[in-house]
Every structure is written in structure tokens, then in C-alpha cells.
Write an enzyme that holds these catalytic residues in place. Structure first.
Site, short mmCIF file in Angstrom:
data_model
loop_
_atom_site.label_atom_id
_atom_site.label_comp_id
_atom_site.label_asym_id
_atom_site.label_seq_id
_atom_site.Cartn_x
_atom_site.Cartn_y
_atom_site.Cartn_z
N LYS A 93 0.25 25.48 -5.07
CA LYS A 93 0.57 25.74 -6.48
C LYS A 93 0.46 27.22 -6.80
O LYS A 93 1.24 27.75 -7.60
CB LYS A 93 -0.33 24.93 -7.41
CG LYS A 93 0.05 23.46 -7.43
CD LYS A 93 -0.57 22.72 -8.60
CE LYS A 93 -0.16 21.26 -8.56
NZ LYS A 93 -0.93 20.44 -9.51
N LYS A 125 7.45 15.69 0.86
CA LYS A 125 7.16 14.54 -0.01
C LYS A 125 8.07 14.54 -1.23
O LYS A 125 8.52 15.59 -1.68
CB LYS A 125 5.67 14.52 -0.41
CG LYS A 125 5.31 15.42 -1.55
CD LYS A 125 3.96 15.04 -2.18
CE LYS A 125 3.70 16.01 -3.33
NZ LYS A 125 2.54 15.77 -4.12
N LYS A 173 8.01 15.32 -8.33
CA LYS A 173 8.69 15.41 -9.62
C LYS A 173 9.24 16.81 -9.86
O LYS A 173 10.14 16.99 -10.66
CB LYS A 173 7.78 15.02 -10.80
CG LYS A 173 6.34 14.87 -10.54
CD LYS A 173 5.58 14.35 -11.76
CE LYS A 173 4.13 14.09 -11.38
NZ LYS A 173 3.31 13.44 -12.31
P1 TYM Z 1 -0.16 13.44 -9.48
O1 TYM Z 1 0.04 13.35 -10.95
O2 TYM Z 1 0.45 14.58 -8.76
O3 TYM Z 1 0.33 12.12 -8.78
C1 TYM Z 1 -0.07 10.84 -9.24
C2 TYM Z 1 -0.26 9.90 -8.07
O4 TYM Z 1 0.96 9.73 -7.34
C3 TYM Z 1 0.73 9.97 -5.96
N1 TYM Z 1 1.97 10.54 -5.37
C4 TYM Z 1 2.58 10.04 -4.28
N2 TYM Z 1 2.29 9.01 -3.47
C5 TYM Z 1 3.14 8.76 -2.45
N3 TYM Z 1 4.26 9.49 -2.20
C6 TYM Z 1 4.59 10.54 -2.98
N4 TYM Z 1 5.70 11.23 -2.73
C7 TYM Z 1 3.73 10.86 -4.08
N5 TYM Z 1 3.75 11.81 -5.05
C8 TYM Z 1 2.67 11.60 -5.82
C9 TYM Z 1 -0.43 10.94 -5.93
O5 TYM Z 1 -1.10 10.93 -4.69
C10 TYM Z 1 -1.30 10.41 -7.05
O6 TYM Z 1 -2.06 9.32 -6.61
N6 TYM Z 1 -4.78 15.26 -9.32
C11 TYM Z 1 -4.00 14.07 -9.48
C12 TYM Z 1 -4.27 13.38 -10.80
C13 TYM Z 1 -5.69 13.08 -11.05
C14 TYM Z 1 -6.47 12.08 -10.40
C15 TYM Z 1 -7.75 12.13 -10.99
C16 TYM Z 1 -6.19 11.16 -9.38
C17 TYM Z 1 -6.48 13.66 -11.99
N7 TYM Z 1 -7.71 13.11 -11.94
C18 TYM Z 1 -8.78 11.26 -10.60
C19 TYM Z 1 -7.23 10.30 -8.98
C20 TYM Z 1 -8.48 10.38 -9.57
C21 TYM Z 1 -2.54 14.43 -9.42
O7 TYM Z 1 -2.15 15.52 -9.69
O8 TYM Z 1 -1.72 13.39 -9.16
#
Ligand code: TYM
Length: 329
Positions: free
Chosen positions: A111, A193, A196
Site C-alpha cells: 500500500k 489476487k 477491488k
Molecule cells: P479486505 O476488506 O481487504 O477484505 C475482506 C476479506 O476478503 C478477503 N479477500 C479475499 N479472499 C480470497 N480471494 C481474494 N481475491 C480476496 N480479496 C479479499 C480478505 O482476506 C478478507 O478476509 N484488514 C482487513 C479487514 C479487517 C479485518 C479485521 C479482518 C479489519 N479488521 C479483523 C479480520 C479481522 C481487510 O482489509 O480486508
């Protein structure tokens, strides 16, 4: 009951990666676990946001969780920013997290490279806020995609360090990562991967894409010059499509290979597109319904915010006492 905790950032629209990597596993847990799922709107602030848009996206994300089938009366679904304990515990945990640890986070490095003009302290301490999220609810499992694994390991390290000093304050959480859905890949470059923030609109399936768009994107998916529908690391494009198809239909990898034995890529891609479109259609319909009538969501949001705050504050008070902050009179 064991506790499941997870969250998503309210940045941009969700992709099929978010759905299969995380949300779909959350759905499977709602009977067996006590579940807390947040809209991580505080985390979204680490990147510059348009305020009106952020507010709308957070609310839409809430509706999307519910539309996907998470029952807000069984699961505690809430906004991270409505529970101030998150920011408070994050501060304390920052004092138990080393710069060196945060520096090693690959997501921070990625990032920071992408947003070189805004490498703020929040982006750097993002993982300690995530640790606070998880630890406040004494989570046993955290269902996420594989890209969050490093953050989860750091959470465990911080929790163990804290418990080592003050006794058993935090439950040590485990990551729950699906086998074939841990990392859904881009349809245009299956070595990366699905994300978004991808600039190529054909690379990602968005949860609100209409059926025609979904099928068209799958038809254009990059595969290989071979003709065999076989699960292999040498064929990342086909492997990704098999993973998606297997997860949506509930068929095993072997069953999928058998079903499409001797068939062409065109036919296979169409089948994948159709099953994804069919899966998402009811979710989309429910989402539009929920947008029309705000009263239902408003009432569950209020209740759930309070429920989350109740659990979170219990842990926070304990932590404050352990570290030696002055007690309230
Ligand atoms: P974020 O918002 O980027 O993504 C949300 C969830 O989607 C999963 N994910 C994927 N899984 C499989 N293939 C993909 N291409 C893919 N893209 C995204 C991510 O692994 C995630 O599970 N930091 C976290 C949000 C967060 C969080 C937490 C998660 C904040 N606090 C506490 C767990 C526990 C994040 O940015 O996810």
C-alpha cells in the site's frame, strides 16, 4: 459457544474474492459460533476517502452482509467506528507492537508503494487496530482470505506478548482460511489476487455485476493455450475457474474435472459464469429490497452497535486495569 470475528473495509465494492474468501465462510459459521462481523470503516480512513461516498459504502456494505444471508439477529453486525473501544484498545496495543513488526507487513509495503504520497501513521499501525478488533471480542476463529494471514499472526504475537506480561487477558485467535477459496485470482492475470482496486474492470467480478456482465467477464477470462480442464499449478487460469466453480456448486475438484473432461474452455467458462450469476442474483435482489426500506436495517444497526459495545467494553476495562490506568470513580 466459540466466537468468530471478522471484518471488511468499506472501500469500494466487494468482489467475488471477498465473497468466496470470507463472506461465504461467515455464512457457514452462523449456527455454530457466536459471530461478530464489522464494517471496518476506521481502517478505510488509511486511504483518502470522499466523506459522502465512504458513508454510503459503509451502509451498503452492511446491507450486503445481510443480503448475502447473514442474519443480523443471530450475528452481531456493526460499524467499527460506532464502538470507541476499538480505537482505545488499538492505542494500548500500539504500545505493545514493535516498529520492526509493522515494517515487515507485506500489505503495508504494497500500500505504501501504491499510495506513495500518503504514507500516514494509520496505514502503518493498521495491523494493531485489526488486532484490537479481534481481541476485544475474545475471538477463537477469524475467517479471512490468505492475504490477511500475516496480520493474524501479528495479532497472535501481540496477544501472547500481552498475556505473557499480564496473565490470560486475551483469547489467542486462529485464522480460518478456506482451502480452495483462500485466494481467488484476477480473471485477467491469474497470478495476482482478485482485488477491488484493480484498474482493469474485466479482472474482477463485483458482487453487484448483472448476470450478463458476469458471464461476459468469465468468457474473457485469461487461461492458457492448452485445451485440458485440469487442476494444476501450471494452469493458474483454469485452476482459479475450477476453484470458483467447485466452491459455488459444492462439487469436489475431481468431480469438476470429470464433468468437463473432453469439453472446451468456452463451455466451461460459460458454466462458471452462469453458476456465479445464479448465486449472486438472490443476494442482489435482497440488497435492492433492503435499500428501499431503511427501517429494518436502522433498527438492527442500533441494537447490534450496543451489543458489540457491551462485549468490547468488558475486555477494554480489563485491559485498562491490567496496564495500570486509573480506575473510574
Ligand atoms: P479486505 O476488506 O481487504 O477484505 C475482506 C476479506 O476478503 C478477503 N479477500 C479475499 N479472499 C480470497 N480471494 C481474494 N481475491 C480476496 N480479496 C479479499 C480478505 O482476506 C478478507 O478476509 N484488514 C482487513 C479487514 C479487517 C479485518 C479485521 C479482518 C479489519 N479488521 C479483523 C479480520 C479481522 C481487510 O482489509 O480486508
Amino acid at each position: 459457544k466459540k466466537v468468530s470475528y471478522s471484518a471488511m473495509q468499506s472501500t469500494g465494492t466487494l468482489t467475488l474474492g471477498n465473497y468466496l474468501g470470507a463472506l461465504d465462510n461467515w455464512l457457514k459459521m452462523q449456527e455454530e459460533y457466536e459471530c461478530f462481523y464489522a464494517i471496518a470503516d476506521l481502517h478505510s480512513l488509511t486511504i483518502r476517502q470522499n466523506p459522502a461516498e465512504l458513508r454510503k459504502r459503509a451502509r451498503d456494505l452492511y446491507a450486503l452482509y445481510v443480503a448475502a444471508g447473514l442474519d443480523p439477529e443471530k450475528n452481531c453486525i456493526y460499524f467499527q467506528s460506532h464502538v470507541s473501544a476499538h480505537a482505545e484498545l488499538a492505542w494500548i496495543l500500539n504500545c505493545f507492537t514493535y516498529m520492526g513488526e509493522l515494517n515487515r507487513m507485506t500489505q503495508f509495503k504494497d500500500k505504501a508503494a501504491k499510495h506513495a504520497d500518503n504514507i500516514n501513521a494509520g496505514l502503518f499501525t493498521y495491523p494493531s487496530l485489526m488486532a484490537a478488533d479481534i481481541l476485544l471480542y475474545q475471538a477463537d476463529v477469524v475467517p479471512v482470505g490468505v492475504d490477511q494471514k500475516q496480520h493474524l499472526e501479528l495479532t497472535r504475537d501481540i496477544a501472547n506478548r500481552f498475556n505473557g506480561i499480564y496473565g490470560d487477558v486475551f483469547t489467542i485467535p486462529e485464522a480460518y482460511i478456506g482451502k480452495s477459496t483462500a485466494k481467488i485470482m484476477s480473471l485477467q492475470d491469474p497470478t495476482r489476487k482478485m482485488s477491488k482496486s484493480d484498474e482493469n474492470p474485466n479482472a474482477s467480478i463485483l458482487l453487484m455485476d448483472d448476470p450478463d456482465t458476469i458471464i461476459r467477464k468469465f468468457k474473457r477470462a485469461v487461461t492458457d493455450s492448452d485445451m485440458e480442464i485440469r487442476y494444476s499449478d501450471d494452469k493458474p487460469g483454469i485452476q482459479n475457474l475450477i476453484n470458483i466453480y467447485s466452491c459455488i456448486t459444492g462439487k469436489t475438484i475431481e468431480e469438476v474435472e470429470k464433468e468437463f473432461d473432453g469439453k472446451g474452455y468456452g463451455e466451461f467458462k460459460l458454466a462458471v459464469g452462469e453458476c456465479v450469476a445464479n448465486r449472486l442474483k438472490p443476494l442482489q435482489d435482497r440488497f435492492y429490497e433492503l435499500q428501499k426500506d431503511k427501517t429494518y436495517l436502522n433498527s438492527v444497526i442500533k441494537e447490534n452497535d450496543e451489543k458489540a459495545a457491551y462485549f468490547a467494553n468488558k475486555t477494554l476495562r480489563k485491559v485498562q486495569k491490567k496496564v495500570g490506568l486509573t480506575e473510574r470513580i
